[in-house]
Each structure stands twice: as C-alpha cells, then as structure tokens.
Scaffold this motif. Structure first.
Motif, mmCIF file in Angstrom:
data_model
loop_
_atom_site.group_PDB
_atom_site.id
_atom_site.type_symbol
_atom_site.label_atom_id
_atom_site.label_comp_id
_atom_site.label_asym_id
_atom_site.label_seq_id
_atom_site.Cartn_x
_atom_site.Cartn_y
_atom_site.Cartn_z
ATOM 1 N N ILE A 1 -6.854 -14.781 -17.779
ATOM 2 C CA ILE A 1 -6.188 -13.609 -17.829
ATOM 3 C C ILE A 1 -7.022 -12.687 -17.451
ATOM 4 O O ILE A 1 -6.660 -11.641 -16.848
ATOM 5 C CB ILE A 1 -5.577 -13.331 -19.277
ATOM 6 N N SER A 2 -8.402 -12.581 -18.014
ATOM 7 C CA SER A 2 -9.359 -11.677 -17.488
ATOM 8 C C SER A 2 -9.523 -11.416 -16.211
ATOM 9 O O SER A 2 -9.538 -10.362 -15.308
ATOM 10 C CB SER A 2 -10.629 -11.836 -18.180
ATOM 11 N N ARG A 3 -9.698 -12.648 -15.391
ATOM 12 C CA ARG A 3 -9.518 -12.814 -13.889
ATOM 13 C C ARG A 3 -8.567 -12.178 -13.425
ATOM 14 O O ARG A 3 -8.604 -11.218 -12.253
ATOM 15 C CB ARG A 3 -9.775 -14.013 -13.403
ATOM 16 N N GLU A 4 -7.279 -12.348 -13.895
ATOM 17 C CA GLU A 4 -6.081 -11.617 -13.308
ATOM 18 C C GLU A 4 -5.942 -10.220 -13.515
ATOM 19 O O GLU A 4 -5.627 -9.506 -12.622
ATOM 20 C CB GLU A 4 -4.884 -12.161 -13.931
ATOM 21 N N GLN A 5 -6.493 -9.654 -14.587
ATOM 22 C CA GLN A 5 -6.597 -8.405 -14.989
ATOM 23 C C GLN A 5 -7.536 -7.663 -13.852
ATOM 24 O O GLN A 5 -7.362 -6.486 -13.641
ATOM 25 C CB GLN A 5 -7.033 -7.786 -16.397
ATOM 26 N N ASP A 6 -8.593 -8.377 -13.608
ATOM 27 C CA ASP A 6 -9.663 -7.894 -12.735
ATOM 28 C C ASP A 6 -9.241 -7.599 -11.229
ATOM 29 O O ASP A 6 -9.157 -6.518 -10.502
ATOM 30 C CB ASP A 6 -10.679 -8.687 -12.545
ATOM 31 N N GLN B 1 -7.021 0.240 -7.654
ATOM 32 C CA GLN B 1 -7.833 1.247 -7.022
ATOM 33 C C GLN B 1 -7.043 1.338 -5.349
ATOM 34 O O GLN B 1 -7.255 2.518 -5.071
ATOM 35 C CB GLN B 1 -9.185 0.884 -7.076
ATOM 36 N N ALA B 2 -6.726 0.286 -4.948
ATOM 37 C CA ALA B 2 -6.205 0.506 -3.515
ATOM 38 C C ALA B 2 -4.878 1.261 -3.646
ATOM 39 O O ALA B 2 -4.581 1.912 -2.505
ATOM 40 C CB ALA B 2 -5.960 -1.165 -3.182
ATOM 41 N N MET B 3 -4.129 0.952 -4.766
ATOM 42 C CA MET B 3 -2.721 1.789 -4.777
ATOM 43 C C MET B 3 -2.936 3.336 -4.876
ATOM 44 O O MET B 3 -2.338 4.096 -4.280
ATOM 45 C CB MET B 3 -1.950 1.269 -6.031
ATOM 46 N N ARG B 4 -4.087 3.599 -5.608
ATOM 47 C CA ARG B 4 -4.429 5.087 -5.661
ATOM 48 C C ARG B 4 -4.852 5.561 -4.288
ATOM 49 O O ARG B 4 -4.504 6.707 -3.987
ATOM 50 C CB ARG B 4 -5.538 5.236 -6.711
ATOM 51 N N MET B 5 -5.239 4.859 -3.270
ATOM 52 C CA MET B 5 -5.685 5.404 -2.231
ATOM 53 C C MET B 5 -4.475 5.169 -0.939
ATOM 54 O O MET B 5 -4.480 5.970 -0.332
ATOM 55 C CB MET B 5 -6.934 4.463 -1.610
ATOM 56 N N THR B 6 -3.846 4.265 -0.828
ATOM 57 C CA THR B 6 -2.934 3.794 -0.054
ATOM 58 C C THR B 6 -1.310 3.841 -0.242
ATOM 59 O O THR B 6 -0.490 4.303 0.473
ATOM 60 C CB THR B 6 -3.077 2.602 0.675
ATOM 61 N N LYS B 7 -1.035 4.055 -1.693
ATOM 62 C CA LYS B 7 0.419 3.896 -2.095
ATOM 63 C C LYS B 7 1.484 2.864 -1.253
ATOM 64 O O LYS B 7 2.410 3.059 -1.270
ATOM 65 C CB LYS B 7 0.894 5.021 -2.185
ATOM 66 N N SER B 8 0.711 1.898 -0.643
ATOM 67 C CA SER B 8 1.490 0.972 0.128
ATOM 68 C C SER B 8 2.425 0.278 -0.789
ATOM 69 O O SER B 8 2.050 -0.566 -1.823
ATOM 70 C CB SER B 8 0.648 0.018 0.772
ATOM 71 N N ASP B 9 3.589 -0.302 -0.153
ATOM 72 C CA ASP B 9 4.481 -1.071 -0.955
ATOM 73 C C ASP B 9 4.141 -2.710 -0.934
ATOM 74 O O ASP B 9 4.250 -3.140 -2.220
ATOM 75 C CB ASP B 9 5.779 -1.258 -0.092
ATOM 76 N N HIS B 10 3.267 -3.012 -0.046
ATOM 77 C CA HIS B 10 2.483 -4.530 -0.035
ATOM 78 C C HIS B 10 1.795 -4.449 -1.097
ATOM 79 O O HIS B 10 1.725 -5.531 -2.053
ATOM 80 C CB HIS B 10 2.140 -4.886 1.226
ATOM 81 N N THR B 11 0.812 -3.482 -1.485
ATOM 82 C CA THR B 11 -0.097 -3.577 -2.561
ATOM 83 C C THR B 11 0.706 -3.476 -4.038
ATOM 84 O O THR B 11 0.288 -4.229 -4.958
ATOM 85 C CB THR B 11 -1.119 -2.674 -2.407
ATOM 86 N N ARG B 12 1.856 -2.777 -3.810
ATOM 87 C CA ARG B 12 2.597 -2.578 -5.096
ATOM 88 C C ARG B 12 3.094 -4.059 -5.353
ATOM 89 O O ARG B 12 3.126 -4.340 -6.651
ATOM 90 C CB ARG B 12 3.490 -1.490 -5.088
ATOM 91 N N GLU B 13 3.817 -4.688 -4.429
ATOM 92 C CA GLU B 13 4.314 -5.769 -4.879
ATOM 93 C C GLU B 13 3.354 -6.911 -5.042
ATOM 94 O O GLU B 13 3.682 -7.649 -5.953
ATOM 95 C CB GLU B 13 5.085 -6.333 -3.264
ATOM 96 N N THR B 14 2.027 -6.827 -4.603
ATOM 97 C CA THR B 14 1.150 -7.830 -4.913
ATOM 98 C C THR B 14 0.770 -7.627 -6.577
ATOM 99 O O THR B 14 0.588 -8.596 -7.410
ATOM 100 C CB THR B 14 -0.065 -7.702 -3.887
ATOM 101 N N LEU B 15 0.612 -6.204 -6.871
ATOM 102 C CA LEU B 15 0.070 -5.990 -8.080
ATOM 103 C C LEU B 15 1.321 -6.308 -9.017
ATOM 104 O O LEU B 15 1.114 -6.906 -10.201
ATOM 105 C CB LEU B 15 0.031 -4.203 -8.389
ATOM 106 N N VAL B 16 2.688 -6.238 -8.651
ATOM 107 C CA VAL B 16 3.741 -6.814 -9.625
ATOM 108 C C VAL B 16 3.688 -7.988 -9.771
ATOM 109 O O VAL B 16 3.985 -8.587 -10.924
ATOM 110 C CB VAL B 16 5.160 -6.121 -8.960
#
Length: 159
Positions: free
Chosen positions: A111-116, A123-138
C-alpha cells in the motif's frame, strides 16, 4: 516536452502495475475465518479513498485541485504518520499466526508503494493536468481500495 514526459511516466507507471507483493490468498483465507468483534458502520479509509477517486474523475479544475492538494495529500499524511504505525504496533501484534502477521506487514508495504506512485503522479498532474495521468492515478487509487479491503476485517477482529 513536459507533456510528452508526463505521458511517458504515466505509461511506465501503469505498465508496471503494483503487483500484490503479499500473500493475498493467505490473508483472504484468514479474514474469511476470523471472528469479528464488531461491524463497521462507516469505513473512513475506504470512504476517503473513494472520495479522491470521485474528485479525480470530475472534469472541473476545482475538484481536481481539491483532490490533489487536500484530499489525497491529507489521506497520505494520516496514513504514514498515524494509521500505519498504529496498525503495525497495535493491531498486527495481536495476530497469533506469524505468517499472517508477515503478510499484513507486506500488505502495508504494498500500500505504501502504491501511495508513493500516487504521490509521484500527483506531482505530474499539477504540472500537466493530462487525462492519461489522471486515469493512471484513478487506477492506482482503485487498486488501493482493493488492498484496503484486507485490512478492515483484521482491524475488526483484533481491536
């Protein structure tokens, strides 16, 4: 270039999914036979994780900013400073089977690794706001919901 880099990182993080680096079959067997002392009326950990997922899926900027700066960040802070140490020092110490206890520690590591991974994507989402990064985070947050499902019955049995 930063958008391309963000897509590459998202792809890399999704292409190497967090494998269950714990004995999920042993934990599943254990939680299916353990006697629960009480029932949760509300599961706050799951509720907050699902709240992050809901905010990430919303298409408006306010929900995304709230998910990244407040909800997810706060959730991770509480986990690392309070909840995980309590689980390790109190709950897991009450488990009589050493193999199950070890699997629980491995689950927290997972769980800790997944949270990392989620923190990196935040941090990537703050810079790019890309849908792909958002989907990966979800996807990572959905995996955390599954991993969390092993912890709740253990807490209910040993607290």
């Amino acid at each position: 270039p930063s958008l391309l880099f963000s897509h590459f990182l998202s792809f890399l993080l999704l292409a190497i999914p967090g494998v269950f680096a714990f004995d999920h079959e042993l934990l599943q067997q254990y939680v299916s036979h353990v006697e629960l002392k009480y029932e949760f009326q509300l599961h706050p950990w799951r509720w907050h994780t699902l709240s992050v997922i809901r905010e990430l899926k919303a298409k408006d900027e306010i929900s995304l900013d709230h998910a990244l700066s407040f909800t997810l960040h706060g959730l991770q802070e509480i986990h690392s400073k309070t909840f995980f140490p309590w689980l390790q020092e109190t709950v897991f110490q009450r488990i009589p089977d050493d193999h199950v206890k070890q699997a629980c520690h491995e689950l927290l590591t997972h769980i800790s690794r997944e949270q990392d991974r989620a923190k990196f994507l935040m941090q990537a989402m703050r810079m790019t706001k890309s849908d792909h990064t958002r989907e990966t985070l979800v996807a990572i947050m959905n995996e955390l919901v599954v991993a969390q499902s092993y912890i709740a019955p253990i807490v209910r049995a040993h607290v």
